[in-house]
Scaffold this active site. Structure first.
Site, PDB file in Angstrom:
ATOM      1  N   GLN A 126       0.850  -1.192   0.000  1.00 20.10           N
ATOM      2  CA  GLN A 126       0.000   0.000   0.000  1.00 20.10           C
ATOM      3  C   GLN A 126       0.887   1.245   0.000  1.00 20.10           C
ATOM      4  O   GLN A 126       1.636   1.469   0.956  1.00 20.10           O
ATOM      5  CB  GLN A 126      -0.870  -0.016   1.268  1.00 20.10           C
ATOM      6  CG  GLN A 126      -1.779   1.182   1.432  1.00 20.10           C
ATOM      7  CD  GLN A 126      -2.314   1.299   2.858  1.00 20.10           C
ATOM      8  OE1 GLN A 126      -1.780   0.690   3.779  1.00 20.10           O
ATOM      9  NE2 GLN A 126      -3.360   2.079   3.038  1.00 20.10           N
ATOM     10  N   GLY A 127       0.807   2.045  -1.051  1.00 20.42           N
ATOM     11  CA  GLY A 127       1.598   3.264  -1.144  1.00 20.42           C
ATOM     12  C   GLY A 127       0.719   4.476  -0.915  1.00 20.42           C
ATOM     13  O   GLY A 127       0.350   5.172  -1.872  1.00 20.42           O
ATOM     14  N   SER A 129       1.113   6.515   2.500  1.00 23.42           N
ATOM     15  CA  SER A 129       1.851   7.476   3.321  1.00 23.42           C
ATOM     16  C   SER A 129       3.079   8.030   2.591  1.00 23.42           C
ATOM     17  O   SER A 129       3.724   7.319   1.823  1.00 23.42           O
ATOM     18  CB  SER A 129       2.324   6.812   4.614  1.00 23.42           C
ATOM     19  OG  SER A 129       1.235   6.261   5.293  1.00 23.42           O
ATOM     20  N   SER A 161       4.453  -1.419   4.077  1.00 27.46           N
ATOM     21  CA  SER A 161       4.654  -2.802   4.540  1.00 27.46           C
ATOM     22  C   SER A 161       4.681  -3.750   3.342  1.00 27.46           C
ATOM     23  O   SER A 161       3.882  -3.592   2.406  1.00 27.46           O
ATOM     24  CB  SER A 161       3.512  -3.220   5.471  1.00 27.46           C
ATOM     25  OG  SER A 161       3.367  -2.297   6.515  1.00 27.46           O
ATOM     26  N   GLU A 244      -9.747  -1.500   5.698  1.00 23.86           N
ATOM     27  CA  GLU A 244      -8.536  -1.777   6.477  1.00 23.86           C
ATOM     28  C   GLU A 244      -8.898  -2.215   7.899  1.00 23.86           C
ATOM     29  O   GLU A 244      -8.286  -3.109   8.461  1.00 23.86           O
ATOM     30  CB  GLU A 244      -7.652  -0.521   6.518  1.00 23.86           C
ATOM     31  CG  GLU A 244      -6.277  -0.769   7.085  1.00 23.86           C
ATOM     32  CD  GLU A 244      -5.359   0.450   6.984  1.00 23.86           C
ATOM     33  OE1 GLU A 244      -5.855   1.571   6.803  1.00 23.86           O
ATOM     34  OE2 GLU A 244      -4.146   0.241   7.088  1.00 23.86           O
ATOM     35  N   GLU A 368      -4.780   9.158  18.028  1.00 25.53           N
ATOM     36  CA  GLU A 368      -5.415  10.485  18.025  1.00 25.53           C
ATOM     37  C   GLU A 368      -6.455  10.570  16.903  1.00 25.53           C
ATOM     38  O   GLU A 368      -7.572  11.060  17.097  1.00 25.53           O
ATOM     39  CB  GLU A 368      -4.355  11.595  17.842  1.00 25.53           C
ATOM     40  CG  GLU A 368      -3.431  11.780  19.038  1.00 25.53           C
ATOM     41  CD  GLU A 368      -2.357  10.693  19.149  1.00 25.53           C
ATOM     42  OE1 GLU A 368      -2.096   9.978  18.152  1.00 25.53           O
ATOM     43  OE2 GLU A 368      -1.785  10.544  20.249  1.00 25.53           O
TER      44      GLU A 368
HETATM   45  C1  LIG Z   1       4.018  -0.736  11.401  1.00 30.74           C
HETATM   46  C2  LIG Z   1       3.489   0.263  10.423  1.00 30.74           C
HETATM   47  C3  LIG Z   1       3.096  -0.156   9.169  1.00 30.74           C
HETATM   48  C4  LIG Z   1       2.628   0.770   8.229  1.00 30.74           C
HETATM   49  N1  LIG Z   1       2.297   0.331   6.976  1.00 30.74           N
HETATM   50  C5  LIG Z   1       1.908   1.236   6.037  1.00 30.74           C
HETATM   51  C6  LIG Z   1       1.649   0.814   4.700  1.00 30.74           C
HETATM   52  O1  LIG Z   1       1.751  -0.373   4.356  1.00 30.74           O
HETATM   53  N2  LIG Z   1       1.314   1.747   3.791  1.00 30.74           N
HETATM   54  C7  LIG Z   1       1.195   3.065   4.112  1.00 30.74           C
HETATM   55  O2  LIG Z   1       0.851   3.853   3.221  1.00 30.74           O
HETATM   56  N3  LIG Z   1       1.430   3.506   5.361  1.00 30.74           N
HETATM   57  C8  LIG Z   1       1.803   2.616   6.336  1.00 30.74           C
HETATM   58  N4  LIG Z   1       2.083   3.045   7.611  1.00 30.74           N
HETATM   59  C9  LIG Z   1       2.060   4.482   7.875  1.00 30.74           C
HETATM   60  C10 LIG Z   1       0.916   4.937   8.762  1.00 30.74           C
HETATM   61  O3  LIG Z   1      -0.303   4.881   8.075  1.00 30.74           O
HETATM   62  C11 LIG Z   1       1.264   6.368   9.209  1.00 30.74           C
HETATM   63  O4  LIG Z   1       2.427   6.292  10.001  1.00 30.74           O
HETATM   64  C12 LIG Z   1       0.153   6.982   9.986  1.00 30.74           C
HETATM   65  O5  LIG Z   1      -0.942   7.264   9.156  1.00 30.74           O
HETATM   66  C13 LIG Z   1       0.588   8.277  10.670  1.00 30.74           C
HETATM   67  O6  LIG Z   1       1.161   9.158   9.765  1.00 30.74           O
HETATM   68  P1  LIG Z   1       2.580   9.847  10.059  1.00 30.74           P
HETATM   69  O7  LIG Z   1       3.526   8.792  10.485  1.00 30.74           O
HETATM   70  O8  LIG Z   1       2.921  10.686   8.874  1.00 30.74           O
HETATM   71  O9  LIG Z   1       2.324  10.789  11.320  1.00 30.74           O
HETATM   72  P2  LIG Z   1       1.611  12.211  11.317  1.00 30.74           P
HETATM   73  O10 LIG Z   1       0.354  12.133  10.535  1.00 30.74           O
HETATM   74  O11 LIG Z   1       2.597  13.238  10.935  1.00 30.74           O
HETATM   75  O12 LIG Z   1       1.233  12.353  12.845  1.00 30.74           O
HETATM   76  C14 LIG Z   1       2.186  12.772  13.842  1.00 30.74           C
HETATM   77  C15 LIG Z   1       1.444  12.900  15.168  1.00 30.74           C
HETATM   78  O13 LIG Z   1       0.420  13.925  15.049  1.00 30.74           O
HETATM   79  C16 LIG Z   1      -0.847  13.387  15.398  1.00 30.74           C
HETATM   80  N5  LIG Z   1      -1.901  14.001  14.541  1.00 30.74           N
HETATM   81  C17 LIG Z   1      -1.860  14.138  13.198  1.00 30.74           C
HETATM   82  N6  LIG Z   1      -3.011  14.704  12.757  1.00 30.74           N
HETATM   83  C18 LIG Z   1      -3.786  14.903  13.839  1.00 30.74           C
HETATM   84  C19 LIG Z   1      -5.100  15.432  14.027  1.00 30.74           C
HETATM   85  N7  LIG Z   1      -5.846  15.867  13.010  1.00 30.74           N
HETATM   86  N8  LIG Z   1      -5.604  15.465  15.299  1.00 30.74           N
HETATM   87  C20 LIG Z   1      -4.856  15.018  16.359  1.00 30.74           C
HETATM   88  N9  LIG Z   1      -3.594  14.512  16.224  1.00 30.74           N
HETATM   89  C21 LIG Z   1      -3.082  14.448  14.990  1.00 30.74           C
HETATM   90  C22 LIG Z   1      -0.747  11.895  15.135  1.00 30.74           C
HETATM   91  O14 LIG Z   1      -1.685  11.170  15.904  1.00 30.74           O
HETATM   92  C23 LIG Z   1       0.708  11.607  15.552  1.00 30.74           C
HETATM   93  O15 LIG Z   1       0.782  11.443  16.941  1.00 30.74           O
HETATM   94  C24 LIG Z   1       2.538   2.148   8.566  1.00 30.74           C
HETATM   95  C25 LIG Z   1       2.939   2.572   9.848  1.00 30.74           C
HETATM   96  C26 LIG Z   1       3.410   1.642  10.761  1.00 30.74           C
HETATM   97  C27 LIG Z   1       3.814   2.150  12.115  1.00 30.74           C
END
Ligand SMILES: Cc1cc2nc3c(=O)[nH]c(=O)nc-3n(C[C@H](O)[C@H](O)[C@H](O)COP(=O)(O)OP(=O)(O)OC[C@H]3O[C@@H](n4cnc5c(N)ncnc54)[C@H](O)[C@@H]3O)c2cc1C
Length: 385
Positions: A126-127, A129, A161, A244, A368
């Site tokens: 899944q692309g 993020s 992933s 999902e 969150e």
């Molecule tokens: C083990 C694992 C597997 C994953 N696999 C995939 C995958 O296969 N494909 C893929 O595309 N992605 C994948 N992800 C990515 C995952 O979907 C993102 O990490 C997640 O959506 C959070 O985005 P971010 O890391 O950019 O954090 P950010 O969105 O930058 O968030 C940073 C912090 O700010 C908080 N925050 C952000 N917006 C708000 C809001 N509106 N209100 C309150 N708090 C907020 C968040 O809760 C977090 O604490 C994976 C992540 C993990 C950990």
């Protein structure tokens, strides 16, 4: 809702238990998604599950599924988790790409991709993020420029992933560079072996590399690989995200129950003080609450055919409970807690699970974000923004 199995469900459950008893060898039991050994055995194990008729239970028969009710899928996930059986290796294909293709795909796309997802002949990633777009998917910047009969993709994805073993990627791109937010996005099916696709593994806190960065440099994607409408990628992505968290609650709750039973055994063996016993009891209560929330989610799914927001409640409560559970286990292990892998008691089971549980409150929606969903869509509170 009557929570007991119907005669047909009881028969399905008994058949599955017998099948697992005969086919789940010790070598496979407890194998985890990120483990290299799972990548070795995963396809063969997935194929076995498929040949036995346990994969694509709720998918329509015309697409190679079993056309079974959602309750069978819930029983399947529950029994697999209880037996500590590894999941089908194509979790993203089965849980996200496949259901999205069934809803938005052309007949040609359905014929080309669905059967190979079920049989694990092709693996998906899944692309979604990107470095600047995680919780806020509408901030996606990975570009897709239409040139004649193909899109040319340039940009980066992250945390993807299984990308290192994937054949295809469900890719959200910005096809209109002048657009902002939800508009101007196009959802593509990208061939991971196409020239210009580079996958770089990311090492997690567990030491395993389950997810990756993906770099796209002038990658050509034929226009027939658009899923849904050009510019309509947001709606397609929402279908993916709804699925999902669909029925995953049953699996998560059963996994939690297995861990909690192991924790209770550990507490008996090592001794737990009154406060620790109180924490164990609270975890047990939470587990029961999760179980009933799952039944509510299931009855909603069986009535409407679409997963409701209850899946967000389960994922939120499960991921936080699992962190508390594994932390308590490490406390009970005392001075042995910092040991890892083969040097640690139980082969490092508790250490690995505590470290992996950190990612559970981030993946598939951070805690969150899930609290926002529960506030707005379950409790009907005003929107935060
Ligand atoms: C083990 C694992 C597997 C994953 N696999 C995939 C995958 O296969 N494909 C893929 O595309 N992605 C994948 N992800 C990515 C995952 O979907 C993102 O990490 C997640 O959506 C959070 O985005 P971010 O890391 O950019 O954090 P950010 O969105 O930058 O968030 C940073 C912090 O700010 C908080 N925050 C952000 N917006 C708000 C809001 N509106 N209100 C309150 N708090 C907020 C968040 O809760 C977090 O604490 C994976 C992540 C993990 C950990």
């Amino acid at each position: 809702m009557d929570l007991r199995d119907t005669p047909a469900e009881a028969e399905f459950r008994a058949g599955l238990r017998a099948w697992l008893a005969a086919n789940l060898t010790g070598e496979l039991q407890g194998l985890r998604g990120g483990a290299r050994r799972f990548e070795e055995f995963g396809r063969e194990w997935s194929r076995k599950l498929y040949d036995a008729g346990y994969i694509g239970l709720t998918w329509p028969e015309e697409h190679g599924g079993q056309g079974a009710p959602y309750s069978h899928q819930a029983i399947f996930l529950e029994e697999m988790a209880r037996a500590e059986a590894p999941a089908h290796i194509g979790v993203i294909g089965l849980g996200m790409a496949g259901p999205t293709i069934i809803v938005h795909g052309t007949e040609a796309q359905k014929a080309r991709y669905l059967a190979n997802i079920l049989s694990a002949d092709e693996i998906w990633c899944q692309g979604f993020s990107e470095p600047g777009a995680g919780s806020d998917l509408a901030a996606v910047r990975c570009g897709a420029e239409l040139r004649g009969d193909r899109f040319v993709v340039n940009g980066q994805k992250v945390w993807s992933s299984y990308a290192h073993i994937a054949d295809f990627c469900i890719l959200v791109t910005r096809s209109d560079p002048a657009s902002l937010g939800h508009k101007g996005l196009t959802y593509l099916i990208a061939d991971m072996r196409a020239p210009g696709v580079e996958v770089r593994g990311l090492r997690q806190i567990t030491g395993e590399s389950e997810f990756n960065e993906i770099f796209f440099t002038d990658v050509e994607v034929p226009v027939e690989n658009v899923l849904g409408e050009i510019g309509g990628g947001w709606q397609v992505a929402m279908t993916t995200l709804l699925h999902e968290r669909g029925t995953m609650g049953f699996s998560l709750t059963a996994v939690l129950e297995v861990s909690l039973r192991k924790l209770i055994a550990l507490a008996r063996e090592r001794g737990a003080d009154a406060v620790q016993r109180d924490r164990l009891a609270k975890l047990w209560v939470e587990l029961q609450a999760l179980r009933y929330t799952n039944y509510r989610a299931l009855s909603q799914l069986m009535k409407t055919g679409t997963p409701g927001p209850e899946g967000s409640v389960t994922k939120l409560v499960w991921s936080e409970a699992n962190q508390r559970l594994t932390k308590l286990a490490l406390e009970l292990l005392g001075p042995e807690a910092p040991l890892f892998e083969d040097d640690a008691p139980f082969g490092g089971f508790w250490q690995w699970h505590q470290l992996r549980s950190r990612g559970n409150t981030i993946e598939a929606g951070t805690s969150e974000i899930l609290r926002n969903i529960v506030a707005e869509r379950v409790l009907g509170l005003p929107r935060g923004r």
